[in-house]
Design an enzyme around this catalytic site. Structure first.
Site, mmCIF file in Angstrom:
data_model
loop_
_atom_site.group_PDB
_atom_site.id
_atom_site.type_symbol
_atom_site.label_atom_id
_atom_site.label_comp_id
_atom_site.label_asym_id
_atom_site.label_seq_id
_atom_site.Cartn_x
_atom_site.Cartn_y
_atom_site.Cartn_z
ATOM 1 N N HIS A 41 0.932 -1.022 0.560
ATOM 2 C CA HIS A 41 -0.346 -0.223 0.499
ATOM 3 C C HIS A 41 1.055 1.352 0.043
ATOM 4 O O HIS A 41 0.443 2.355 0.542
ATOM 5 C CB HIS A 41 -0.948 -0.394 1.508
ATOM 6 C CG HIS A 41 -2.323 -1.332 0.503
ATOM 7 N ND1 HIS A 41 -3.101 -0.306 0.206
ATOM 8 C CD2 HIS A 41 -2.300 -2.586 1.195
ATOM 9 C CE1 HIS A 41 -4.012 -1.730 -0.151
ATOM 10 N NE2 HIS A 41 -3.411 -2.717 0.905
ATOM 11 N N THR A 42 2.464 1.121 0.093
ATOM 12 C CA THR A 42 2.772 2.541 -0.395
ATOM 13 C C THR A 42 3.310 3.175 -1.507
ATOM 14 O O THR A 42 3.198 3.341 -1.966
ATOM 15 C CB THR A 42 4.539 1.820 -0.003
ATOM 16 O OG1 THR A 42 4.897 -0.115 -0.856
ATOM 17 C CG2 THR A 42 4.386 1.568 1.703
ATOM 18 N N SER A 74 -10.278 -17.872 -25.406
ATOM 19 C CA SER A 74 -9.265 -18.186 -24.249
ATOM 20 C C SER A 74 -9.599 -19.684 -23.775
ATOM 21 O O SER A 74 -10.672 -20.411 -23.840
ATOM 22 C CB SER A 74 -10.734 -17.559 -23.096
ATOM 23 O OG SER A 74 -9.640 -17.951 -21.681
ATOM 24 N N GLY A 127 -8.089 -12.948 -8.286
ATOM 25 C CA GLY A 127 -8.290 -12.220 -7.380
ATOM 26 C C GLY A 127 -7.942 -13.029 -5.988
ATOM 27 O O GLY A 127 -8.350 -12.855 -5.234
ATOM 28 N N GLY A 129 -4.995 -11.518 -5.507
ATOM 29 C CA GLY A 129 -3.329 -11.159 -5.087
ATOM 30 C C GLY A 129 -2.187 -10.947 -5.560
ATOM 31 O O GLY A 129 -0.959 -10.383 -5.181
ATOM 32 N N SER A 131 -1.835 -10.417 -9.079
ATOM 33 C CA SER A 131 -2.641 -9.819 -10.094
ATOM 34 C C SER A 131 -2.467 -10.038 -11.456
ATOM 35 O O SER A 131 -1.611 -9.462 -12.362
ATOM 36 C CB SER A 131 -0.822 -8.642 -10.035
ATOM 37 O OG SER A 131 -0.558 -8.221 -8.931
ATOM 38 N N ASP A 177 2.134 -3.469 -9.168
ATOM 39 C CA ASP A 177 1.096 -4.333 -10.630
ATOM 40 C C ASP A 177 1.912 -4.740 -11.643
ATOM 41 O O ASP A 177 2.201 -5.142 -12.735
ATOM 42 C CB ASP A 177 -0.194 -5.280 -10.031
ATOM 43 C CG ASP A 177 -0.217 -5.170 -8.521
ATOM 44 O OD1 ASP A 177 0.571 -4.886 -7.529
ATOM 45 O OD2 ASP A 177 -1.465 -5.111 -8.915
ATOM 46 N N TYR A 226 -10.155 -0.305 -0.514
ATOM 47 C CA TYR A 226 -9.297 0.247 -0.740
ATOM 48 C C TYR A 226 -8.871 2.032 -0.977
ATOM 49 O O TYR A 226 -8.041 2.734 -0.715
ATOM 50 C CB TYR A 226 -8.714 -0.792 -2.455
ATOM 51 C CG TYR A 226 -7.155 -0.288 -2.904
ATOM 52 C CD1 TYR A 226 -6.306 -1.008 -2.414
ATOM 53 C CD2 TYR A 226 -7.045 1.124 -3.703
ATOM 54 C CE1 TYR A 226 -4.795 -0.699 -3.239
ATOM 55 C CE2 TYR A 226 -5.863 1.128 -3.846
ATOM 56 C CZ TYR A 226 -4.377 0.254 -4.194
ATOM 57 O OH TYR A 226 -3.911 0.207 -5.093
HETATM 58 C C1 GLA Z 1 -3.493 -3.755 -5.240
HETATM 59 C C2 GLA Z 1 -2.973 -2.974 -6.084
HETATM 60 C C3 GLA Z 1 -0.965 -2.014 -6.039
HETATM 61 C C4 GLA Z 1 -1.417 -1.839 -4.498
HETATM 62 C C5 GLA Z 1 -1.828 -3.094 -3.618
HETATM 63 C C6 GLA Z 1 -1.206 -2.869 -1.872
HETATM 64 O O1 GLA Z 1 -2.418 -5.045 -5.669
HETATM 65 O O2 GLA Z 1 -3.449 -3.144 -7.188
HETATM 66 O O3 GLA Z 1 -1.646 -1.254 -6.646
HETATM 67 O O4 GLA Z 1 -1.723 -1.112 -3.818
HETATM 68 O O5 GLA Z 1 -2.868 -3.201 -3.845
HETATM 69 O O6 GLA Z 1 0.639 -3.000 -1.958
#
Ligand code: GLA
Length: 386
Positions: A41-42, A74, A127, A129, A131, A177, A226
Site C-alpha cells: 500500500h506504499t 481463451s 482474485g 492478490g 495480479s 502490479d 482500498y
Molecule cells: C493492489 C494494487 C497495487 C497496490 C497493492 C497494495 O495490488 O493494485 O497498486 O496498491 O494492492 O500494495
C-alpha cells in the site's frame, strides 16, 4: 523462460492455435503475475515496493489480422475475447474489457493498431492478490505492439496499464502490479521507486525460497476499503503538508503525528514505517541477510494487520501457522489484502517439508484448503516468439 509449467502453457496455446488456424502462431507473448516481498500500500503514496515477477503468467499465441478485429480464444474462460478496434465502448467487467481497455489506451496514445487473432491461457490464480489482471494487461500490450513492430518501454506501458485499470476498469490501483509485470527480472526482486519509477534489481538471499500461501479466500469489498485507505493517506499527507506520505520520515512522523486524528495517524504510521522497512529490506538483501529480511516481513504483516487493517482472519491464520515452522525467516500477507495470498521467506532446504504441515493446520483451524507453492522470480513481459 525455462520453467516447465510455463513451457506447458506455451505448448497448449500453440497446439490449439494450430488446430484453429491451420498454421503456427507468428507471435507468442507472455506477461507474469507478481508477489510482493515487502512495501504494501506504499505505491499510491509515491513510496517504495519490492515485488518480484513470478513464474505464473498469461500467454497469448497470435497472428496479426489485416482488418481491425481482435479475436482471442481463451483456454480458461467460456467466452472468447472479441471486439473491433473502432468505436470502443466500456461494458460490464470481463476479461474482454482488459484487452479492450489496452486497445483504447494505446489508440489514445496515438498508436495505429492492427487486429489480431489467437489463443490465450493463464495460470495466475484470479482474485488471489497475485495480479492476474496486470499480467493480462501487459500481455495484451505486448501482443498489440508486436503486431505493429512498435518498441517496448516497461515504465511507459506500465503507466498505460494503470490507466486501463483506473479509467477503463474503474479500479483506483497504484503502479506496482503493472510495473513489475512489465519490468520483472529473472532471479531477482525489483525495488521500485513509485515516484520516479526507477528500479533496482536485488537478489533474494542465497539458499532461501519464496513460498506463496494462497488462503483460498477471495477479497470482498476490497475496492471500497482500498479507496478509503487512499483517501486517509491523502488526508495525512495534507496534514504533514507534503505531496505524498513518501515525503514523511519516521522522525517527522514522531514529531508531528500527535496532532492527527487517531485513525488517520494509524494509517499514516503504516505507510511511513513500511517505506522505511523497504529501504531496510534493500540493505538486508545487499548483505544476503535472510534473517533480517524475514524480520522486516514479519513487522510488515503486524503493521498491515493492526495499523492499516487490511488483513483477514484467514491471512492471519496462515501467517501465524507458517511462522511457527522450522526454517521460516518471515511471513506476511501480500497484495491489497482482505483475502488472497501470503508470502514467506524460507530456508531452501526445509521448504518442501513444511508445506504439508502448514496446509494441515490451516485446514484444521479454518476448514479451508490452502494452495502452497514455491515460486521463482521470473522475467517481466516478453515476446517469446516473433
Ligand atoms: C493492489 C494494487 C497495487 C497496490 C497493492 C497494495 O495490488 O493494485 O497498486 O496498491 O494492492 O500494495
Amino acid at each position: 523462460m525455462t520453467d516447465t509449467q510455463q513451457t506447458d502453457i506455451v505448448q497448449q496455446v500453440t497446439e490449439r492455435f494450430v488446430k484453429e488456424f491451420g498454421e503456427q502462431p507468428s507471435i507468442i507473448v507472455r506477461a507474469p503475475g507478481r508477489v510482493n516481498l515487502i512495501g504494501e500500500h506504499t505505491d499510491y503514496n509515491d513510496g517504495f515496493v519490492m515485488p518480484m515477477a513470478i513464474n505464473r503468467s498469461v500467454v497469448i499465441a497470435l497472428r496479426p489480422r489485416t482488418d481491425r478485429h481482435v479475436n482471442i480464444i481463451s483456454l480458461d474462460f467460456d467466452q472468447p475475447i472479441t471486439f473491433a478496434l473502432d468505436g470502443l465502448t466500456k461494458e460490464k467487467a470481463s476479461p474482454t474489457e482488459y484487452v479492450k481497455g489496452v486497445a483504447w489506451a494505446l489508440q489514445e496514445d496515438g498508436y495505429e493498431l492492427s487486429g489480431f487473432e489467437g489463443v490465450m491461457k493463464g495460470d495466475v490464480p484470479i482474485g488471489s492478490g497475485l495480479s492476474s489482471s496486470a499480467a493480462l494487461e501487459m500481455a495484451a500490450v505486448r501482443a498489440f505492439l508486436a503486431c505493429i513492430d512498435a518498441d517496448w518501454q516497461p515504465a511507459k506501458f506500465a503507466l498505460l496499464g494503470q490507466k486501463v485499470e483506473n479509467k477503463w476498469m474503474g479500479v483506483n490501483s497504484g503502479i506496482m502490479d503493472q510495473m513489475i509485470s512489465a519490468a520483472g527480472v529473472a532471479d531477482h526482486a525489483v525495488m521500485i521507486d513509485c515516484r520516479s519509477l526507477e528500479i533496482e534489481t536485488l537478489r533474494v538471499p542465497p539458499r532461501t525460497a519464496v513460498l506463496i500461501l494462497d488462503t483460498s479466500t477471495r477479497r470482498g469489498l476490497v475496492d471500497s476499503a482500498y479507496n478509503e485507505r487512499r483517501q486517509q493517506c491523502e488526508d495525512a499527507a495534507e496534514f504533514f503538508d507534503v505531496p505524498a506520505l513518501r515525503d514523511v520520515t519516521v522522525e517527522m512522523f514522531n514529531e508531528k503525528a500527535e496532532g492527527l486524528d487517531p485513525l488517520i495517524r494509524q494509517r499514516a504510521r503504516h505507510i511511513v514505517t513500511e517505506n522505511a522497512r523497504v529501504l531496510e529490506a534493500r540493505d538486508a538483501m545487499l548483505k544476503d541477510d535472510a534473517a533480517w529480511l524475514g524480520r522486516l516481513m514479519d513487522e510488515s504483516h503486524v503493521s498491515l494487520r493492526d495499523d492499516y487493517e487490511v488483513s483477514s482472519e484467514a491471512l492471519n491464520a496462515i501467517v501465524d501457522i507458517t511462522r511457527k515452522q522450522p526454517g521460516v525467516y518471515g511471513a506476511r500477507m501480500t497484495g491489497a489484502g482482505f483475502g488472497g495470498c501470503a508470502v514467506a521467506l524460507v530456508d531452501a532446504e526445509t521448504v518442501e517439508s513444511i508445506v504439508a504441515p502448514i496446509a494441515a493446520e490451516y485446514k484444521e483451524q479454518t476448514g479451508l484448503d490452502a494452495s502452497i507453492y514455491v515460486t521463482e522470480a521470473a522475467e517481466g513481459a516478453e515476446i517469446i516468439k516473433s
